[in-house]
Design a protein around this motif. Structure first.
Motif, PDB file in Angstrom:
ATOM      1  N   TRP A 170       3.126   3.744  -1.406  1.00 41.77           N
ATOM      2  CA  TRP A 170       3.909   2.913  -1.252  1.00 41.77           C
ATOM      3  C   TRP A 170       2.600   1.745  -0.287  1.00 41.77           C
ATOM      4  N   GLY A 171       3.213   0.194  -0.720  1.00 45.99           N
ATOM      5  CA  GLY A 171       2.467  -0.418   0.102  1.00 45.99           C
ATOM      6  C   GLY A 171       2.289  -1.515  -0.637  1.00 45.99           C
ATOM      7  N   GLY A 172       2.210  -2.839   1.034  1.00 44.81           N
ATOM      8  CA  GLY A 172       2.145  -3.922   0.418  1.00 44.81           C
ATOM      9  C   GLY A 172       1.826  -4.974  -0.810  1.00 44.81           C
ATOM     10  N   HIS A 173       1.820  -5.710  -1.774  1.00 45.74           N
ATOM     11  CA  HIS A 173       1.113  -5.939  -2.666  1.00 45.74           C
ATOM     12  C   HIS A 173       0.307  -7.681  -2.239  1.00 45.74           C
ATOM     13  N   SER A 174       0.616  -7.856  -0.688  1.00 49.50           N
ATOM     14  CA  SER A 174      -0.084  -9.187   0.002  1.00 49.50           C
ATOM     15  C   SER A 174      -0.636  -8.228   1.108  1.00 49.50           C
ATOM     16  N   ILE A 175      -1.479  -7.813   1.391  1.00 49.25           N
ATOM     17  CA  ILE A 175      -2.607  -7.213   2.309  1.00 49.25           C
ATOM     18  C   ILE A 175      -4.244  -8.240   2.313  1.00 49.25           C
ATOM     19  N   GLY A 176      -5.220  -7.736   3.500  1.00 47.69           N
ATOM     20  CA  GLY A 176      -6.110  -8.050   3.848  1.00 47.69           C
ATOM     21  C   GLY A 176      -6.710  -7.731   2.912  1.00 47.69           C
ATOM     22  N   GLN A 177      -8.190  -7.337   2.932  1.00 45.83           N
ATOM     23  CA  GLN A 177      -9.668  -6.980   2.608  1.00 45.83           C
ATOM     24  C   GLN A 177      -9.551  -5.485   3.182  1.00 45.83           C
ATOM     25  N   GLU A 178      -9.382  -5.157   4.748  1.00 49.02           N
ATOM     26  CA  GLU A 178     -10.470  -4.678   5.151  1.00 49.02           C
ATOM     27  C   GLU A 178      -8.808  -3.018   4.841  1.00 49.02           C
ATOM     28  N   GLU A 179      -7.601  -3.458   4.959  1.00 50.51           N
ATOM     29  CA  GLU A 179      -6.006  -2.775   4.364  1.00 50.51           C
ATOM     30  C   GLU A 179      -6.808  -2.200   2.862  1.00 50.51           C
ATOM     31  N   VAL A 270       2.286   6.165   2.503  1.00 58.64           N
ATOM     32  CA  VAL A 270       2.123   5.051   2.627  1.00 58.64           C
ATOM     33  C   VAL A 270       1.581   3.910   3.741  1.00 58.64           C
ATOM     34  N   PHE A 271       0.694   3.084   2.558  1.00 61.00           N
ATOM     35  CA  PHE A 271      -0.296   1.857   3.328  1.00 61.00           C
ATOM     36  C   PHE A 271       0.714   1.042   3.815  1.00 61.00           C
ATOM     37  N   PRO A 272       0.571   0.620   5.096  1.00 59.62           N
ATOM     38  CA  PRO A 272       0.399  -1.291   4.997  1.00 59.62           C
ATOM     39  C   PRO A 272       1.880  -2.344   4.658  1.00 59.62           C
ATOM     40  N   GLY A 273       2.728  -2.587   4.304  1.00 55.49           N
ATOM     41  CA  GLY A 273       3.491  -3.061   3.628  1.00 55.49           C
ATOM     42  C   GLY A 273       3.859  -4.233   4.281  1.00 55.49           C
ATOM     43  N   GLY A 274       5.271  -5.046   3.020  1.00 54.48           N
ATOM     44  CA  GLY A 274       5.874  -6.199   3.851  1.00 54.48           C
ATOM     45  C   GLY A 274       7.520  -5.114   4.298  1.00 54.48           C
ATOM     46  N   VAL A 275       8.136  -6.490   3.694  1.00 51.44           N
ATOM     47  CA  VAL A 275       9.676  -5.962   3.276  1.00 51.44           C
ATOM     48  C   VAL A 275       9.929  -4.455   2.623  1.00 51.44           C
ATOM     49  N   GLY A 276       9.371  -5.294   1.262  1.00 57.28           N
ATOM     50  CA  GLY A 276       9.532  -3.998   0.370  1.00 57.28           C
ATOM     51  C   GLY A 276       9.219  -2.336   0.954  1.00 57.28           C
ATOM     52  N   THR A 277       8.038  -2.249   1.312  1.00 57.53           N
ATOM     53  CA  THR A 277       7.388  -1.305   1.780  1.00 57.53           C
ATOM     54  C   THR A 277       8.331  -0.205   2.879  1.00 57.53           C
ATOM     55  N   ALA A 278       8.965  -1.229   3.902  1.00 51.43           N
ATOM     56  CA  ALA A 278      10.067  -1.455   4.483  1.00 51.43           C
ATOM     57  C   ALA A 278      11.594  -0.409   4.285  1.00 51.43           C
TER      58      ALA A 278
END
Length: 469
Positions: A170-179, A270-278
């Motif tokens: 799981w994790g966000g669709h809007s993440i930076g290159q490092e992540e 679980v990777f970093p994400g937004g409300v969907g990941t939460a």
């Protein structure tokens, strides 16, 4: 892989514009979608109220624009307003007719094989849901809903009686290159250890683990790897499937999608994400906190690169404040160590296997986990229901988790689902009420998501919610 035949009408020219070329053609699916009933075809062709044609068109357009960087569910429809899809039942099988389809899905006038597979999955799942689940009274019971989830997954042929090795990411669709690079590294380490990947099928943290695993699987000479994408109609238009997905499943709603992850997966990263990941984290914790599930082995790891450490610290604080220390003991946070993530997950899945053997539970579908009805029934976020969520201390952690999950689900709908976006446009932001400390923590978490651009891939984000203490 499905075999397909693509044919252009004799003498017909491919429609072309300098920016948005299209193709009109027809294809014959093979493998898993050879025949449909007359009733299924009629429902898929019916454009009237209650029919599935508009939903079929939107989902088909999403897979034909696979790899799109937009997370606006209306974007593809506006770019390809003349696109249409029709399903025909013929003596020799099913024929799918595409009119003004995005040319990006074709190479030399032939549809890309992977895109064709995803398109067939759309037709298969929508047809099965419309007929098999339509009017099913069993969907009013917890057991009936679980049986429906099983039938949908079995019909999609993603349940395989092999040793446990499926890791849900799981994790966000809007993440930076490092992540994003980090998700690929974790996927690579998981793949080296023989694990298959299941995600929400979109871009970002849903694509990275699959991409990393493909390299590892190639090195290990694994030729039957699974990259399973599980989505639902309200999400797929905003998060088109990434090109690596080789098994796409469209569940009827977000609740059945979440249950599919938990029933199929043997562990979750679980990777970093937004409300969907939460929302996904709260869903899983709410289930695992129930007494009936206290004995279950279910490895849960939260991980990201060094720069994501503050993100997980904030998530951890929010969980401890709202759900307590027992919830925090259900997961492990690992920062900047992909190999350790994979080793810990491998160890956890071995324990899952031992427990399934001892309890005589299947490897391919976790019948043993109890998912209560309040986690299964679809939540349609209206302004009234969002304002009525009970986000106060003094409740059982599993019950509070259920309402917190609904709060985040409503924000997801307001962000990227067409119905939710319409409600926000008509009536303004959702209002969320609760105890002051919970509201303060929730507001801080949501503001951090906005500041870190975890809500949208592009464009200015306008909050669809208002936190009220």
């Amino acid at each position: 892989m499905n075999d397909t035949t693509t044919t252009l009408p004799q003498g017909a020219a491919i429609p072309f514009t300098p920016t948005l070329p299209t193709v009109s053609t027809h294809i014959y699916p093979r493998g898993g979608l050879d025949v449909l009933s007359r009733e299924e075809v009629a429902r898929l062709r019916d454009a009237s109220a209650g029919g599935l044609h508009d939903l079929l068109r939107r989902c088909a357009l999403a897979v034909l624009t696979s790899g799109s960087a937009s997370d606006d569910p209306r974007a593809a429809q506006e770019l390809y307003p003349d696109f249409d899809i029709q399903v025909r039942q013929q003596d020799r099988g099913v024929r799918i007719e595409l009119t003004n389809a995005p040319a990006m899905a074709f190479v030399d006038d032939r549809i890309i094989a992977g895109v064709a597979e995803l398109l067939f999955a759309v037709v298969r799942d929508l047809a099965f849901t419309a007929i098999d689940l339509n009017g099913d009274e069993e969907l009013n019971t917890s057991r009936g809903i679980t049986d429906a989830v099983f039938r949908l997954l079995r019909n999609a042929r993603v349940l395989q009686p092999s040793d446990p090795n499926l890791v849900v990411c799981w994790g966000g669709h809007s993440i930076g290159q490092e992540e994003y690079k980090y998700t690929k590294q974790v996927g690579y380490e998981l793949g080296l250890r023989g694990m298959d990947i299941c995600t929400g099928c979109g871009p970002g943290a849903m694509k990275g683990p699959m991409k990393g695993a493909t390299i590892a699987h190639a090195k290990q000479r694994r030729r039957r790897s699974r990259y399973i994408g599980v989505t639902e109609p309200g999400i797929i238009a905003a998060e088109s499937p990434n090109p690596i997905v080789n098994h796409l499943v469209i569940m009827p709603d977000i609740e059945k999608r979440l249950e599919a992850f938990v029933r199929m997966g043997h562990g979750i990263v679980v990777f970093p994400g937004g409300v969907g990941t939460a929302e996904e984290i709260l869903y899983l914790l709410g289930i695992l906190l129930r007494e009936e599930n206290a004995h279950l082995r279910f490895p849960l790891i939260l991980t990201g690169p060094t720069g994501a450490a503050p993100y997980f610290e904030q998530i951890d604080r929010f969980i401890r404040l709202t759900l307590g220390e027992d919830a925090a003991r259900l997961y492990e946070i690992i920062v900047a160590d992909p190999a350790r993530v994979a080793k810990r997950m491998d160890m956890g899945i071995r324990k899952v296997k031992d427990q399934r053997i001892a309890q005589k539970d299947s490897f391919f579908f976790n019948w043993g986990i109890e998912v209560p009805l309040e986690f299964q029934q679809p939540f349609v976020p209206t302004h009234e229901l969002m304002a009525g969520l009970d986000l106060h201390h003094g409740r059982k952690p599993c019950d509070l988790a259920a309402d917190l999950r609904r709060a985040f689900s409503g924000i997801v709908a307001g962000n990227v689902k067409e119905d939710g976006m319409r409600r926000i446009e008509a009536h303004g932001p959702f209002e969320i009420h609760g105890d002051p400390d919970i509201m303060q923590a929730l507001d801080a978490l949501l503001r951090a998501f906005v500041e870190q651009r975890r809500m949208k891939i592009s464009g200015e984000y306008r909050p669809c919610y208002r936190v009220v203490g």
